[in-house]
Every structure is written in structure tokens, then in C-alpha cells.
Design a protein around this motif. Structure first.
Motif, PDB file in Angstrom:
ATOM      1  N   ALA A  92       0.867  -1.016   0.107  1.00  0.00           N
ATOM      2  CA  ALA A  92       0.589  -0.156   0.208  1.00  0.00           C
ATOM      3  C   ALA A  92       1.059   1.544   0.054  1.00  0.00           C
ATOM      4  O   ALA A  92       1.576   1.352   0.853  1.00  0.00           O
ATOM      5  N   VAL A  93       0.712   2.120  -0.853  1.00  0.00           N
ATOM      6  CA  VAL A  93       1.592   3.519  -1.096  1.00  0.00           C
ATOM      7  C   VAL A  93      -0.001   3.826  -1.359  1.00  0.00           C
ATOM      8  O   VAL A  93      -0.346   5.008  -2.141  1.00  0.00           O
ATOM      9  N   THR A  94       0.436   5.327  -0.247  1.00  0.00           N
ATOM     10  CA  THR A  94      -0.227   6.766  -0.500  1.00  0.00           C
ATOM     11  C   THR A  94       0.406   7.841  -0.852  1.00  0.00           C
ATOM     12  O   THR A  94       2.102   8.026  -0.795  1.00  0.00           O
ATOM     13  N   GLY A  95      -0.232   8.750  -1.658  1.00  0.00           N
ATOM     14  CA  GLY A  95       0.677   9.916  -2.876  1.00  0.00           C
ATOM     15  C   GLY A  95      -0.020  10.433  -3.742  1.00  0.00           C
ATOM     16  O   GLY A  95      -1.047  10.167  -3.820  1.00  0.00           O
ATOM     17  N   TRP A  96       0.926  10.730  -4.768  1.00  0.00           N
ATOM     18  CA  TRP A  96       0.400  10.964  -5.963  1.00  0.00           C
ATOM     19  C   TRP A  96       1.027  10.238  -7.154  1.00  0.00           C
ATOM     20  O   TRP A  96       2.279  10.019  -6.630  1.00  0.00           O
ATOM     21  N   PHE A  97       0.278   9.953  -8.123  1.00  0.00           N
ATOM     22  CA  PHE A  97       0.631   8.684  -9.257  1.00  0.00           C
ATOM     23  C   PHE A  97       0.665   9.190 -10.249  1.00  0.00           C
ATOM     24  O   PHE A  97      -0.204   9.859 -10.874  1.00  0.00           O
ATOM     25  N   THR A  98       2.027   9.328 -10.871  1.00  0.00           N
ATOM     26  CA  THR A  98       1.958   9.341 -12.264  1.00  0.00           C
ATOM     27  C   THR A  98       1.356   9.499 -13.811  1.00  0.00           C
ATOM     28  O   THR A  98       0.918   9.781 -14.175  1.00  0.00           O
ATOM     29  N   GLU A  99       0.627   8.021 -13.485  1.00  0.00           N
ATOM     30  CA  GLU A  99      -0.239   7.122 -13.891  1.00  0.00           C
ATOM     31  C   GLU A  99      -1.839   8.255 -13.540  1.00  0.00           C
ATOM     32  O   GLU A  99      -2.570   8.427 -14.598  1.00  0.00           O
ATOM     33  N   ASP A 100      -1.915   9.734 -13.511  1.00  0.00           N
ATOM     34  CA  ASP A 100      -2.676   9.741 -12.750  1.00  0.00           C
ATOM     35  C   ASP A 100      -2.869  11.358 -13.621  1.00  0.00           C
ATOM     36  O   ASP A 100      -3.889  12.595 -13.158  1.00  0.00           O
ATOM     37  N   PHE A 101      -1.783  11.410 -14.136  1.00  0.00           N
ATOM     38  CA  PHE A 101      -1.367  12.537 -14.547  1.00  0.00           C
ATOM     39  C   PHE A 101      -1.500  12.630 -15.663  1.00  0.00           C
ATOM     40  O   PHE A 101      -0.652  11.954 -16.881  1.00  0.00           O
ATOM     41  N   THR A 102      -1.782  13.232 -16.673  1.00  0.00           N
ATOM     42  CA  THR A 102      -1.373  14.265 -18.241  1.00  0.00           C
ATOM     43  C   THR A 102       0.582  14.581 -18.099  1.00  0.00           C
ATOM     44  O   THR A 102       0.402  15.072 -17.502  1.00  0.00           O
ATOM     45  N   LEU A 103       0.950  14.382 -18.673  1.00  0.00           N
ATOM     46  CA  LEU A 103       2.464  14.701 -19.572  1.00  0.00           C
ATOM     47  C   LEU A 103       2.316  16.409 -18.969  1.00  0.00           C
ATOM     48  O   LEU A 103       2.652  16.772 -18.783  1.00  0.00           O
ATOM     49  N   ALA A 104       1.144  17.038 -19.843  1.00  0.00           N
ATOM     50  CA  ALA A 104       0.885  18.697 -18.945  1.00  0.00           C
ATOM     51  C   ALA A 104       0.483  19.131 -18.150  1.00  0.00           C
ATOM     52  O   ALA A 104       1.313  20.137 -17.724  1.00  0.00           O
ATOM     53  N   GLU A 105       0.077  17.923 -17.450  1.00  0.00           N
ATOM     54  CA  GLU A 105      -0.047  18.175 -15.879  1.00  0.00           C
ATOM     55  C   GLU A 105       0.796  18.356 -15.658  1.00  0.00           C
ATOM     56  O   GLU A 105       1.886  19.033 -14.603  1.00  0.00           O
ATOM     57  N   LEU A 106       2.214  17.361 -15.416  1.00  0.00           N
ATOM     58  CA  LEU A 106       3.523  16.754 -14.834  1.00  0.00           C
ATOM     59  C   LEU A 106       3.768  17.652 -15.286  1.00  0.00           C
ATOM     60  O   LEU A 106       5.254  17.918 -15.144  1.00  0.00           O
ATOM     61  N   LYS A 107       3.733  18.693 -16.970  1.00  0.00           N
ATOM     62  CA  LYS A 107       5.089  20.290 -16.688  1.00  0.00           C
ATOM     63  C   LYS A 107       4.966  20.904 -15.817  1.00  0.00           C
ATOM     64  O   LYS A 107       5.029  22.252 -15.638  1.00  0.00           O
ATOM     65  N   THR A 108       3.957  21.051 -14.827  1.00  0.00           N
ATOM     66  CA  THR A 108       3.393  22.453 -14.266  1.00  0.00           C
ATOM     67  C   THR A 108       4.314  22.255 -12.799  1.00  0.00           C
ATOM     68  O   THR A 108       4.319  22.814 -11.669  1.00  0.00           O
ATOM     69  N   LEU A 109       4.700  20.477 -12.754  1.00  0.00           N
ATOM     70  CA  LEU A 109       5.009  20.010 -11.573  1.00  0.00           C
ATOM     71  C   LEU A 109       6.802  20.829 -11.407  1.00  0.00           C
ATOM     72  O   LEU A 109       7.576  21.127 -12.444  1.00  0.00           O
ATOM     73  N   ARG A 110       7.470  21.074 -10.425  1.00  0.00           N
ATOM     74  CA  ARG A 110       8.392  20.747 -10.634  1.00  0.00           C
ATOM     75  C   ARG A 110       9.952  19.858  -9.814  1.00  0.00           C
ATOM     76  O   ARG A 110       8.892  19.585  -8.462  1.00  0.00           O
ATOM     77  N   ALA A 111      11.026  19.728  -9.367  1.00  0.00           N
ATOM     78  CA  ALA A 111      10.977  18.500  -9.154  1.00  0.00           C
ATOM     79  C   ALA A 111      11.799  19.041  -7.593  1.00  0.00           C
ATOM     80  O   ALA A 111      12.247  20.590  -7.627  1.00  0.00           O
ATOM     81  N   ARG A 112      11.799  17.500  -6.969  1.00  0.00           N
ATOM     82  CA  ARG A 112      12.363  18.840  -5.950  1.00  0.00           C
ATOM     83  C   ARG A 112      13.155  17.625  -5.363  1.00  0.00           C
ATOM     84  O   ARG A 112      13.038  16.656  -5.083  1.00  0.00           O
ATOM     85  N   GLU A 113      14.137  18.023  -3.864  1.00  0.00           N
ATOM     86  CA  GLU A 113      15.440  17.025  -3.670  1.00  0.00           C
ATOM     87  C   GLU A 113      14.729  16.137  -2.723  1.00  0.00           C
ATOM     88  O   GLU A 113      13.816  15.999  -2.185  1.00  0.00           O
TER      89      GLU A 113
END
Length: 353
Positions: A92-113
Motif C-alpha cells: 500500500a502506497v499513499t500519495g500522487w501517482f504519475t498515471e493519474d496525470f497527463t504529461l501537460a499536468e506533470l510539466k506544471t510540477l517542479r522537482a524537489r530533493e
């Protein structure tokens, strides 16, 4: 009588290679073009993009499909409702998952350490999540700058999981590699902790003639802890575990479809009870006897990740170049053929000293 394990083995490879593990995450947020660029500038022979899928079937680089810890998604109120709990490879894993986002939506995010308790966060918020296509184009351009081809070693993450979602990566990966002139000739090594997808790729690349038909593409069987199982084996109700795979018969079976194995470094030299290096196991010797190279993971420069033989002071967060070089040397003596490191510059120094 048990066979004595040599303390010094020769590598099977003609040249030991440095693999930028997720790029150079000791210095830049992992799986960003900045991290890959730093790795190339610091002398990596390969850079490693871990691949997961978007909702609209695009391969992007993240260590996991759960991106809560490696992006700023939690600070985006428009995505608050996407937080959920899923079962990934039986956990069981809780969070946000790439398969629930389009590429355009993911491109609005920014990476963190990912490890803010150990590493600088000064680059948080600067870099996007790259696609595999973007990574290939970037590596091609950077290779022209450094004057030699830099390899790409993509990992298919959670292959069975994404297949079940209708987002299989294997054929998409091969098609993407074929679509770029760079990856039609540059070194590529496809890796997975699962077995069936590597066997499938082996067959798709030409089976017994794979090396002749695609001389630049190799396959790497990743190896987890001995008591763990590849998830495709679990899903099929099988009993095979990584411990069996690391025995001589298991290694010969891997050699039927793969060119190398990627175990953890402690499968090669275990840690003693006091946290210091023990004696090498037979894994390098046995793998080489089966015709397999060893590309272990992961050498990291902070005290926390080093065997106690090589610590400098008592702070787990201390950056320890000398300790990392000494640790890598121990594994070079054991006969490894390549290695994953979070700090390719230090990996290169270890090879040249």
C-alpha cells in the motif's frame, strides 16, 4: 568442502564503467536534465532514467510513480484531490501517482530533493520532470559536447503494474529507442527487477541473435534482497526468489536472456555486525563464470551510506569523498564490471587513482 572465494577478482568487462545513478543526485535533484547533465560533465559513462508512465501514455523519469516526495505536487491545490492510496507490487502506497496525470499536468510540477535531511535543497522548484524523448535528445547533445557517446540505462519500473493498467512500457521503450538516431547506435542497457519483461525484450530484440541485430542494446537483470521475489513471479504464484537467482544455476538461467546483473553492493561484500565490510561472497565469481557482468548499486558519498570502515566523523550527513573512493576500491578489487553512483565525479576519481 566449500570453495574459497578469491579476495581479488578481475572484471569480465574490458573497461569498468561509471553509471550516473538517477544522474548525479548528490548535487542536483534526481531524474532531472540538470542531474543528468551534471553526471555527464563529471565523467559518467551512462546516465540512468527510471521510467514510469503518464495517464496519456508518455514515459517520464521518476524513481517511483508516487511523486509526493520528489516533486512539489503537494503544494498544488488543483491536484489535492488526486492524492490516494494504491497497491503497488503488493504494498500500500499513499500519495500522487504519475498515471493519474497527463504529461501537460506533470510539466506544471517542479522537482524537489528526495533526501533534504542529507542534501541541499537549493535547486528545489527549478526543474521539470523530463520525458524519455527529452532525455535522449539531451544526452545526444551533451555527448557531442564531451566528444564521446554517453550511454543510457533506462529502468522499467513496476512493469507488471503498468501492464495491468493498460500502459505497458516494453514496446514503447523499444519504439522510442528506434525513433532516435542517437539510441540506434549509442550504448543502451535496459534494466528491470522483473524477469518476464526482460525475457520479452530479449525475444523482441532477436533472441539468440539479439547481440548481432542490436549490438548497442544490452539487458540488465536487477537483483533485490535475497528473500525478496520479482513481482511478476509473485503475481504468477511462483516461488523463485532473488536468493535462488544469485546461485550458480540461477545465474546461468539469467544469462539466457540478460547480459549483466545489478545486485546491491552488500550482496557482493556483506556488512559485518559492526557495520564494517565483511568478506566477498561468491557472487562475482559465479556470475562471471556464467558469462554475466556485475553492475551493482549504489555508491553514495555521505557517511550514512558508507560502510563504517570508511566513515569520517560521526555525522551521517557528512560528505565523505575519500571514504567513497576507498569503498569503491574494495568493490573494484572484488571484480565488479560497472557501478551505480550518486556522485559520478568521485566514481571517476576512484577509477583513475
Amino acid at each position: 568442502m566449500p570453495v574459497a572465494v578469491p579476495l581479488h577478482e578481475k572484471p569480465l568487462a574490458a573497461k569498468v564503467l561509471v553509471i550516473g545513478h538517477r544522474g548525479a543526485p548528490a548535487w542536483r535533484p534526481e531524474h532531472t536534465l540538470a542531474s543528468y547533465g551534471k553526471a555527464i560533465a563529471d565523467g559518467a559513462d551512462f546516465i540512468e532514467p527510471d521510467l514510469v508512465m503518464t495517464k496519456d501514455a508518455v514515459m517520464v523519469a521518476r524513481h517511483e510513480n508516487q511523486i509526493g516526495g520528489t516533486t512539489d505536487v503537494a503544494s498544488h491545490p488543483e491536484f489535492a484531490g488526486r492524492k490516494t492510496t494504491k497497491t503497488i507490487d503488493g504494498k500500500a502506497v499513499t500519495g500522487w501517482f504519475t498515471e493519474d496525470f497527463t504529461l501537460a499536468e506533470l510539466k506544471t510540477l517542479r522537482a524537489r530533493e528526495r533526501l533534504p535531511q542529507l542534501r541541499s535543497t537549493k535547486y528545489d522548484g527549478e526543474f521539470q520532470i523530463p520525458t524519455l524523448d527529452e532525455i535522449i535528445d539531451f544526452v545526444a547533445a551533451e555527448s557531442a559536447v564531451v566528444g564521446h557517446p554517453v550511454g543510457i540505462i533506462p529502468e522499467i519500473k513496476h512493469g507488471s503494474y503498468f501492464q495491468k493498467l493498460g500502459l505497458p512500457m516494453e514496446d514503447r521503450l523499444l519504439a522510442t529507442l528506434a525513433a532516435h538516431s542517437y539510441t540506434r547506435t549509442a550504448p543502451v542497457e535496459i534494466q528491470s527487477f522483473e524477469i518476464a519483461n526482460l525475457e520479452y525484450l530479449h525475444d523482441r530484440l532477436g533472441g539468440a541473435q539479439a547481440r548481432q541485430r542490436h549490438p548497442n542494446i544490452r539487458l540488465l537483470q536487477l537483483i533485490d534482497d535475497a528473500d525478496q521475489q520479482p513481482y511478476d513471479v509473485v503475481a504468477a504464484g511462483g516461488k523463485l526468489d532473488y536468493g535462488e537467482m544469485m546461485k550458480p544455476a540461477g545465474l546461468r538461467e539469467i544469462a539466457r536472456y540478460a547480459d549483466a546483473i545489478g545486485p546491491s553492493i552488500t550482496a557482493i561484500i556483506p556488512l559485518a555486525a559492526d557495520g564494517r565490510l565483511g568478506r566477498p561472497t561468491a557472487l562475482v565469481h559465479d556470475a562471471h563464470a556464467a558469462g554475466l557482468e556485475l553492475h551493482p548499486y549504489t555508491f553514495r558519498p555521505e557517511n550514512q551510506f558508507l560502510a563504517k570502515d570508511f566513515h569520517h566523523g560521526n555525522d551521517p550527513a557528512t560528505y565523505n569523498e575519500a571514504g567513497l573512493i576507498a569503498e569503491i576500491h574494495a568493490y573494484l578489487d572484488a571484480g565488479i564490471d560497472a557501478f551505480f553512483t550518486d556522485d559520478p565525479a568521485v566514481g571517476r576519481k576512484a577509477l583513475t587513482r
